[in-house]
Structure formats: C-alpha cells, structure tokens
Design a protein around this motif. Sequence first.
Motif, PDB file in Angstrom:
ATOM      1  N   GLY A 104      29.849  13.591  13.304  1.00 23.69           N
ATOM      2  CA  GLY A 104      30.271  13.744  11.920  1.00 23.69           C
ATOM      3  C   GLY A 104      29.317  14.597  11.114  1.00 23.69           C
ATOM      4  O   GLY A 104      29.748  15.454  10.324  1.00 23.69           O
ATOM      5  N   GLN A 105      28.031  14.403  11.306  1.00 20.86           N
ATOM      6  CA  GLN A 105      27.053  15.183  10.561  1.00 20.86           C
ATOM      7  C   GLN A 105      27.056  16.647  10.982  1.00 20.86           C
ATOM      8  O   GLN A 105      26.782  17.529  10.159  1.00 20.86           O
ATOM      9  N   LYS A 106      27.380  16.919  12.241  1.00 22.28           N
ATOM     10  CA  LYS A 106      27.517  18.323  12.665  1.00 22.28           C
ATOM     11  C   LYS A 106      28.659  18.998  11.911  1.00 22.28           C
ATOM     12  O   LYS A 106      28.558  20.158  11.502  1.00 22.28           O
ATOM     13  N   GLN A 107      29.748  18.264  11.728  1.00 24.33           N
ATOM     14  CA  GLN A 107      30.875  18.809  10.974  1.00 24.33           C
ATOM     15  C   GLN A 107      30.469  19.075   9.525  1.00 24.33           C
ATOM     16  O   GLN A 107      30.837  20.097   8.938  1.00 24.33           O
ATOM     17  N   TRP A 108      29.706  18.169   8.932  1.00 25.18           N
ATOM     18  CA  TRP A 108      29.246  18.365   7.556  1.00 25.18           C
ATOM     19  C   TRP A 108      28.318  19.580   7.470  1.00 25.18           C
ATOM     20  O   TRP A 108      28.363  20.324   6.487  1.00 25.18           O
ATOM     21  N   GLY A 116      37.085  12.567  16.299  1.00 27.42           N
ATOM     22  CA  GLY A 116      35.926  11.957  16.940  1.00 27.42           C
ATOM     23  C   GLY A 116      34.961  11.259  16.008  1.00 27.42           C
ATOM     24  O   GLY A 116      33.913  10.774  16.447  1.00 27.42           O
ATOM     25  N   MET A 117      35.284  11.186  14.721  1.00 31.45           N
ATOM     26  CA  MET A 117      34.389  10.544  13.751  1.00 31.45           C
ATOM     27  C   MET A 117      34.617   9.032  13.697  1.00 31.45           C
ATOM     28  O   MET A 117      35.714   8.544  13.980  1.00 31.45           O
ATOM     29  N   SER A 118      33.571   8.326  13.295  1.00 30.97           N
ATOM     30  CA  SER A 118      33.695   6.901  13.035  1.00 30.97           C
ATOM     31  C   SER A 118      34.474   6.690  11.736  1.00 30.97           C
ATOM     32  O   SER A 118      34.699   7.628  10.966  1.00 30.97           O
TER      33      SER A 118
END
Length: 244
Positions: free
Chosen positions: A145-149, A171-173
């Motif tokens: 998720g942080q990679k997407q951000w 794939g995120m929580s």
Amino acid sequence: MTGLTVRDLKVVFDGFVAVGGVDLDVPAGDVRFIIGPNGAGKTTLVDAITGLARATGTVTFDGQELLGRKVHRIARLGVGRTFQNSTVFEELTVLQNLDIAAGWHRGPLTLLRRRTSIPPRVQAALETIRLTAVRDQLAGTLPHGQKQWLEIGMLLVQDAKLFLLDEPVAGMSHEERDATGELLGELSRDHTVVVIEHDMDFLRRFARTVTVMHAGRILSEGTVAEVQADPRVQEVYLGHSVEA
C-alpha cells in the motif's frame, strides 16, 4: 483547471476494436471510477489518453489536445498515471524516489547523501501521502500500500493535475484501502482523479461518479446507485463473482 474530455476515441489492434468510439467527460475535481469485465477496454482507454496506444478521435485535458503527442509531452501537460505493478525505485529511499521524480538534478554521489533540507513540494507530497515517518526507508521494504502511495507522491511532485490510477488498492489491507480512499478525496481538491478498479466495496465507498465499460464501449454512467440499478450493468456482471 478544466477536466478531461474524450470524443469518439477508437483503438484498433490488427483489426480488433479494443475501444470503439468512446465519449467521456470527467469534470475537474471528480473522482471517477471506471469499471467493467476483463477485456472491456478500461486499461486501453487509459493507454490511449497517456500516449501508450495509438488512437483516433480527440482527447483534451485542461484545454490541451493529448492525442498525437509523445508520452513524456503528455506527462508535462499534467497527466500522471500509475500501473498495476509498482514502478518505484526499490533500491532508493522514499525521499530519493521523490527527489528523482521532482527532477532535482543531483549527481549520483549527492543523491546517496542524506540531505540537510527538503524542497517544499517534496515535503508537502510526503505529508499528503502519509510517508513522512518513513522518508529515509528503502522503497523496496515498504508494504504494498505504501508503495502505491509513493507512486502517487511521485506524480504530485511532477505537478500532475490529472491522476489516472490503475487498480490502486489491489492487494491492500482493509486499513490501506480506507487510507487510500481518503487520499483520493484529498487529491480531488486540486486534481482530477480517474480510477480503474475491480473492488466494488471500495467503489461504493469512495467513487463520486462511475463509468461502466463493456466490449470497448461505455455501457452506463452515473452515481454508484444509478449504475447499480441499471439492468444493462446487472446483465454484464451476471455470473461474475463481483456485483456491480
């Protein structure tokens, strides 16, 4: 800032019509979700807008025609795009990724040194994408998720005005999806956001308007409630594991 306008957009691959005469209007500040079964033409539509697929018709954003321009020139007009697979530099830190995206011309040696100050727009992007606390962490060690951000942050420092996001919450929580939905709302204050998505729960919670594509054409448009109530949409999704 004006929005995105698409007229009679067609993409044909070796005789196969991938996108067949699409008209689309996304007002400035909208959070538009584009949904549809696999093969509906969603990603090809975005490819055409960003110069990755040859197309006919017209595509204008902020008053500028996009079709016929090179990919990098479209990006310079404020059109930013993410892909399903992360494109961050995993061996560099979060801050270094943003530095590179911002076009700060630092040599290889200075890039590897810890900086003493951070450019204001990089700092603002860090805060917006909620990564200030991990700015010195290698991007490759971040959760998905942080990679997407971080990818969204890299578009921010490039002064993107239109964000085209391809399945950003895959794939995120649950917590990451919620935070991403809130981030999209924050982005829409000064940007236009278009999201290709399959997560119907995420769509119901965060979409402002929805465009449904099927077989390269637009099947339905409107609010989430309007699209869900459309018999044509129900027919397309009949037998699928998701509900529209």
